[in-house]
Write a protein that holds these residues in place. Structure first.
Motif, PDB file in Angstrom:
ATOM      1  N   GLU A 179       8.933  -5.345  -3.762  1.00  0.00           N
ATOM      2  CA  GLU A 179       7.637  -4.754  -3.416  1.00  0.00           C
ATOM      3  C   GLU A 179       7.452  -3.491  -4.247  1.00  0.00           C
ATOM      4  OE1 GLU A 179       5.285  -5.592  -1.097  1.00  0.00           O
ATOM      5  OE2 GLU A 179       6.282  -7.121   0.140  1.00  0.00           O
ATOM      6  N   VAL A 180       6.294  -3.378  -4.899  1.00  0.00           N
ATOM      7  CA  VAL A 180       5.982  -2.237  -5.752  1.00  0.00           C
ATOM      8  C   VAL A 180       4.895  -1.405  -5.086  1.00  0.00           C
ATOM      9  CG1 VAL A 180       5.219  -1.510  -8.048  1.00  0.00           C
ATOM     10  CG2 VAL A 180       6.540  -3.629  -7.788  1.00  0.00           C
ATOM     11  N   ASN A 181       5.107  -0.115  -4.985  1.00  0.00           N
ATOM     12  CA  ASN A 181       4.116   0.791  -4.403  1.00  0.00           C
ATOM     13  C   ASN A 181       2.871   0.817  -5.289  1.00  0.00           C
ATOM     14  OD1 ASN A 181       2.668   3.205  -3.630  1.00  0.00           O
ATOM     15  ND2 ASN A 181       4.532   3.904  -2.606  1.00  0.00           N
ATOM     16  N   ARG A 182       1.724   0.486  -4.716  1.00  0.00           N
ATOM     17  CA  ARG A 182       0.497   0.363  -5.512  1.00  0.00           C
ATOM     18  C   ARG A 182       0.039   1.684  -6.121  1.00  0.00           C
ATOM     19  NH1 ARG A 182      -2.280  -3.309  -0.890  1.00  0.00           N
ATOM     20  NH2 ARG A 182      -0.900  -5.116  -1.173  1.00  0.00           N
ATOM     21  N   SER A 183       0.401   2.786  -5.515  1.00  0.00           N
ATOM     22  CA  SER A 183      -0.043   4.073  -6.065  1.00  0.00           C
ATOM     23  C   SER A 183       0.550   4.336  -7.445  1.00  0.00           C
ATOM     24  CB  SER A 183       0.337   5.219  -5.122  1.00  0.00           C
ATOM     25  OG  SER A 183       1.743   5.395  -5.073  1.00  0.00           O
ATOM     26  N   LEU A 184       1.598   3.585  -7.812  1.00  0.00           N
ATOM     27  CA  LEU A 184       2.215   3.772  -9.125  1.00  0.00           C
ATOM     28  C   LEU A 184       1.351   3.234 -10.259  1.00  0.00           C
ATOM     29  CD1 LEU A 184       5.911   2.754  -8.326  1.00  0.00           C
ATOM     30  CD2 LEU A 184       4.974   5.068  -8.510  1.00  0.00           C
ATOM     31  N   TYR A 185       0.396   2.348  -9.938  1.00  0.00           N
ATOM     32  CA  TYR A 185      -0.353   1.711 -11.023  1.00  0.00           C
ATOM     33  C   TYR A 185      -1.798   1.341 -10.671  1.00  0.00           C
ATOM     34  CZ  TYR A 185       0.224  -2.719  -8.534  1.00  0.00           C
ATOM     35  OH  TYR A 185       0.168  -3.708  -7.592  1.00  0.00           O
ATOM     36  N   MET A 186      -2.259   1.683  -9.458  1.00  0.00           N
ATOM     37  CA  MET A 186      -3.583   1.254  -9.016  1.00  0.00           C
ATOM     38  C   MET A 186      -4.376   2.383  -8.390  1.00  0.00           C
ATOM     39  SD  MET A 186      -3.354  -2.453  -7.109  1.00  0.00           S
ATOM     40  CE  MET A 186      -5.027  -2.252  -6.484  1.00  0.00           C
ATOM     41  N   ASP A 187      -5.692   2.300  -8.516  1.00  0.00           N
ATOM     42  CA  ASP A 187      -6.624   3.025  -7.664  1.00  0.00           C
ATOM     43  C   ASP A 187      -6.837   2.120  -6.462  1.00  0.00           C
ATOM     44  OD1 ASP A 187      -8.955   3.848  -6.332  1.00  0.00           O
ATOM     45  OD2 ASP A 187      -9.860   4.650  -8.155  1.00  0.00           O
ATOM     46  N   SER A 197      16.893   2.354  -9.311  1.00  0.00           N
ATOM     47  CA  SER A 197      17.194   3.771  -9.061  1.00  0.00           C
ATOM     48  C   SER A 197      17.497   4.499 -10.361  1.00  0.00           C
ATOM     49  CB  SER A 197      18.373   3.896  -8.093  1.00  0.00           C
ATOM     50  OG  SER A 197      18.070   3.331  -6.837  1.00  0.00           O
ATOM     51  N   ASP A 198      18.259   3.862 -11.241  1.00  0.00           N
ATOM     52  CA  ASP A 198      18.589   4.467 -12.535  1.00  0.00           C
ATOM     53  C   ASP A 198      17.342   4.657 -13.403  1.00  0.00           C
ATOM     54  OD1 ASP A 198      21.228   4.553 -11.803  1.00  0.00           O
ATOM     55  OD2 ASP A 198      21.813   2.762 -12.949  1.00  0.00           O
ATOM     56  N   LEU A 199      16.323   3.830 -13.171  1.00  0.00           N
ATOM     57  CA  LEU A 199      15.062   3.973 -13.905  1.00  0.00           C
ATOM     58  C   LEU A 199      14.168   5.065 -13.318  1.00  0.00           C
ATOM     59  CD1 LEU A 199      14.218   0.209 -14.574  1.00  0.00           C
ATOM     60  CD2 LEU A 199      14.817   1.932 -16.293  1.00  0.00           C
ATOM     61  N   GLY A 200      14.634   5.688 -12.238  1.00  0.00           N
ATOM     62  CA  GLY A 200      13.908   6.825 -11.673  1.00  0.00           C
ATOM     63  C   GLY A 200      13.088   6.526 -10.438  1.00  0.00           C
ATOM     64  N   PHE A 201      13.204   5.324  -9.877  1.00  0.00           N
ATOM     65  CA  PHE A 201      12.413   4.958  -8.717  1.00  0.00           C
ATOM     66  C   PHE A 201      13.152   5.280  -7.414  1.00  0.00           C
ATOM     67  CE2 PHE A 201      10.944   1.885 -11.994  1.00  0.00           C
ATOM     68  CZ  PHE A 201       9.619   2.298 -12.060  1.00  0.00           C
ATOM     69  N   ILE A 202      12.384   5.575  -6.379  1.00  0.00           N
ATOM     70  CA  ILE A 202      12.919   5.690  -5.021  1.00  0.00           C
ATOM     71  C   ILE A 202      12.906   4.281  -4.433  1.00  0.00           C
ATOM     72  CG2 ILE A 202      12.587   6.686  -2.733  1.00  0.00           C
ATOM     73  CD1 ILE A 202      11.074   8.996  -4.138  1.00  0.00           C
ATOM     74  N   VAL A 203      14.079   3.789  -4.074  1.00  0.00           N
ATOM     75  CA  VAL A 203      14.225   2.384  -3.698  1.00  0.00           C
ATOM     76  C   VAL A 203      14.766   2.271  -2.281  1.00  0.00           C
ATOM     77  CG1 VAL A 203      15.163   0.141  -4.389  1.00  0.00           C
ATOM     78  CG2 VAL A 203      14.777   1.911  -6.121  1.00  0.00           C
ATOM     79  N   ALA A 204      14.195   1.346  -1.504  1.00  0.00           N
ATOM     80  CA  ALA A 204      14.694   1.033  -0.167  1.00  0.00           C
ATOM     81  C   ALA A 204      15.094  -0.438  -0.129  1.00  0.00           C
ATOM     82  CB  ALA A 204      13.629   1.322   0.884  1.00  0.00           C
ATOM     83  N   ARG A 205      15.910  -0.801   0.879  1.00  0.00           N
ATOM     84  CA  ARG A 205      16.358  -2.183   1.048  1.00  0.00           C
ATOM     85  C   ARG A 205      15.900  -2.707   2.406  1.00  0.00           C
ATOM     86  NH1 ARG A 205      21.494  -3.243  -1.320  1.00  0.00           N
ATOM     87  NH2 ARG A 205      21.636  -5.126  -0.040  1.00  0.00           N
ATOM     88  N   PRO A 237       0.833  -1.207   0.000  1.00  0.00           N
ATOM     89  CA  PRO A 237       0.000   0.000   0.000  1.00  0.00           C
ATOM     90  C   PRO A 237       0.863   1.251   0.000  1.00  0.00           C
ATOM     91  CG  PRO A 237      -0.079  -1.101   2.133  1.00  0.00           C
ATOM     92  CD  PRO A 237       0.667  -2.018   1.206  1.00  0.00           C
ATOM     93  N   SER A 238       0.328   2.313  -0.562  1.00  0.00           N
ATOM     94  CA  SER A 238       1.111   3.547  -0.666  1.00  0.00           C
ATOM     95  C   SER A 238       1.279   4.240   0.673  1.00  0.00           C
ATOM     96  CB  SER A 238       0.452   4.510  -1.661  1.00  0.00           C
ATOM     97  OG  SER A 238      -0.866   4.826  -1.253  1.00  0.00           O
ATOM     98  N   PRO A 265       3.204   9.154   4.793  1.00  0.00           N
ATOM     99  CA  PRO A 265       3.156   8.637   3.422  1.00  0.00           C
ATOM    100  C   PRO A 265       4.197   9.260   2.503  1.00  0.00           C
ATOM    101  CG  PRO A 265       1.328  10.146   3.817  1.00  0.00           C
ATOM    102  CD  PRO A 265       1.997   9.911   5.149  1.00  0.00           C
ATOM    103  N   ARG A 266       4.754  10.413   2.890  1.00  0.00           N
ATOM    104  CA  ARG A 266       5.722  11.081   2.019  1.00  0.00           C
ATOM    105  C   ARG A 266       7.031  10.317   1.919  1.00  0.00           C
ATOM    106  NH1 ARG A 266       5.780  16.765   4.942  1.00  0.00           N
ATOM    107  NH2 ARG A 266       5.888  15.282   6.669  1.00  0.00           N
ATOM    108  N   ILE A 267       7.298   9.422   2.872  1.00  0.00           N
ATOM    109  CA  ILE A 267       8.576   8.716   2.841  1.00  0.00           C
ATOM    110  C   ILE A 267       8.418   7.269   2.352  1.00  0.00           C
ATOM    111  CG2 ILE A 267       9.582  10.149   4.641  1.00  0.00           C
ATOM    112  CD1 ILE A 267       9.066   7.878   6.626  1.00  0.00           C
ATOM    113  N   ARG A 268       7.234   6.911   1.872  1.00  0.00           N
ATOM    114  CA  ARG A 268       7.025   5.563   1.352  1.00  0.00           C
ATOM    115  C   ARG A 268       7.755   5.444   0.014  1.00  0.00           C
ATOM    116  NH1 ARG A 268       5.441   1.015   4.089  1.00  0.00           N
ATOM    117  NH2 ARG A 268       3.818  -0.159   3.027  1.00  0.00           N
TER     118      ARG A 268
END
Length: 305
Positions: free
Chosen positions: A254-262, A220-228, A183-184, A191-194
């Motif tokens: 894990e992919v943040n759902r806000s990138l592709y889902m309602d 990261s090179d593709l433009g995503f904010i990534v955590a480990r 979830p986002s 939520p700003r740091i997700r």
């Protein structure tokens, strides 16, 4: 991209497969992709026993993750996907992480009834959906739970294990990418740091660190904010199958759902296709560095170990 299948009510899994493997004619790299939580086929009897309707019952789904990663098959690697929903059965748990308070009848003595996941309501047979709403209107017969494990959990893992073993035998190594979404926002967190993506490797124990680091760099090179590894380091699948010393590596994404889902309506947005393209580029680059090269078929250093 193939047509996206939405929520379905099924009478059973005799006419609809409980899971399947989408595979290329020839596997060209030592990678296996797995989507264990994106199932959207809901058994009618399960829904009848639930106190939740649609979309509330779907809040545990890793919605449409199988569609996000479906194009990796065209790169020459298999994708396994569950069709039963996570709220019905969670294969990213030990086989018998069960809460005795949920059932009428006695659980087997070997059941793990005290794991943190059971305490949180998210065992092999979940008590709650992701936002802590109770799933069931009343207690379940313990035989129902055990039958789900026999009929779906064990065959799922037998198939996944065999897929990984065949890959290891063919290429000398195997890399499992376990695909999930998150979830986002989470109650009580800013939520700003997700991040957009989280790479999990059980804190360096489930795969060669070079794979985790490279996956993080590519995203990261593709433009995503990534955590480990925070807050998701990988679940049972990552922990169980990841044995780097034996040449089997397991990585969770894990992919943040806000990138592709309602998220409220549990529906994909127009962004899904573009995100899928980027994730396919991610997979292609990762495979080019840790598998057969796509041009000349030569082995990378990892695959040659």
């Amino acid at each position: 991209m193939p047509e996206i299948q939405d929520f379905r009510i099924v009478q059973d899994f005799d006419t609809v497969p409980a899971f399947d493997v989408v595979a290329p004619a020839v596997q060209r790299a030592p990678f296996v992709f797995n989507s264990p939580h994106s199932g959207r086929c809901y058994p009618a009897a399960f829904l009848a026993a639930s106190r939740l309707g649609n979309p509330a019952i779907r809040r545990s789904e890793d919605g449409y993750v199988d569609d996000l990663f479906r194009p990796v098959v065209e790169l020459g690697v298999p994708l396994m996907r569950a069709h039963f929903p996570r709220a019905f059965l969670d294969v990213n748990r030990e086989p018998y992480e069960l809460d005795p308070k949920m059932f009428t009848g006695r659980l087997p003595a070997f059941a793990n009834v005290r794991s943190p996941r059971v305490a949180g309501g998210l065992g092999t047979i979940a008590r709650i959906v992701a936002d802590a709403e109770e799933i069931y209107a009343g207690p379940l017969d313990v035989e129902d739970a055990l039958q789900r494990i026999e009929a779906f959990y064990k065959p799922y893992h037998a198939t996944l294990g065999a897929l990984i073993a065949r890959t290891r035998a063919s290429f000398g190594t195997a890399v499992l990418i376990d695909c999930h979404s998150m979830p986002s926002s989470v109650r009580g967190q800013d939520p700003r740091i997700r991040p957009d993506m989280i790479i999990g490797d059980r804190h360096g124990t489930s795969c060669d660190p070079a794979i985790s680091e490279t996956a993080t760099d590519i995203l990261s090179d593709l433009g995503f904010i990534v955590a480990r590894n925070r807050p998701y380091a990988g679940g049972f699948i990552t922990e169980h199958y990841g044995r780097p010393a034996e040449g089997i590596h397991a990585l969770q994404i894990e992919v943040n759902r806000s990138l592709y889902m309602d998220e409220r309506r549990c529906r994909p947005t127009a962004s899904l296709a573009g995100l899928s393209c980027l994730l396919t580029r991610f997979a292609a680059e990762l495979m080019a560095r840790f598998g057969y090269g796509r041009d000349d078929g030569s082995l990378s250093p990892l695959a040659a170990e």
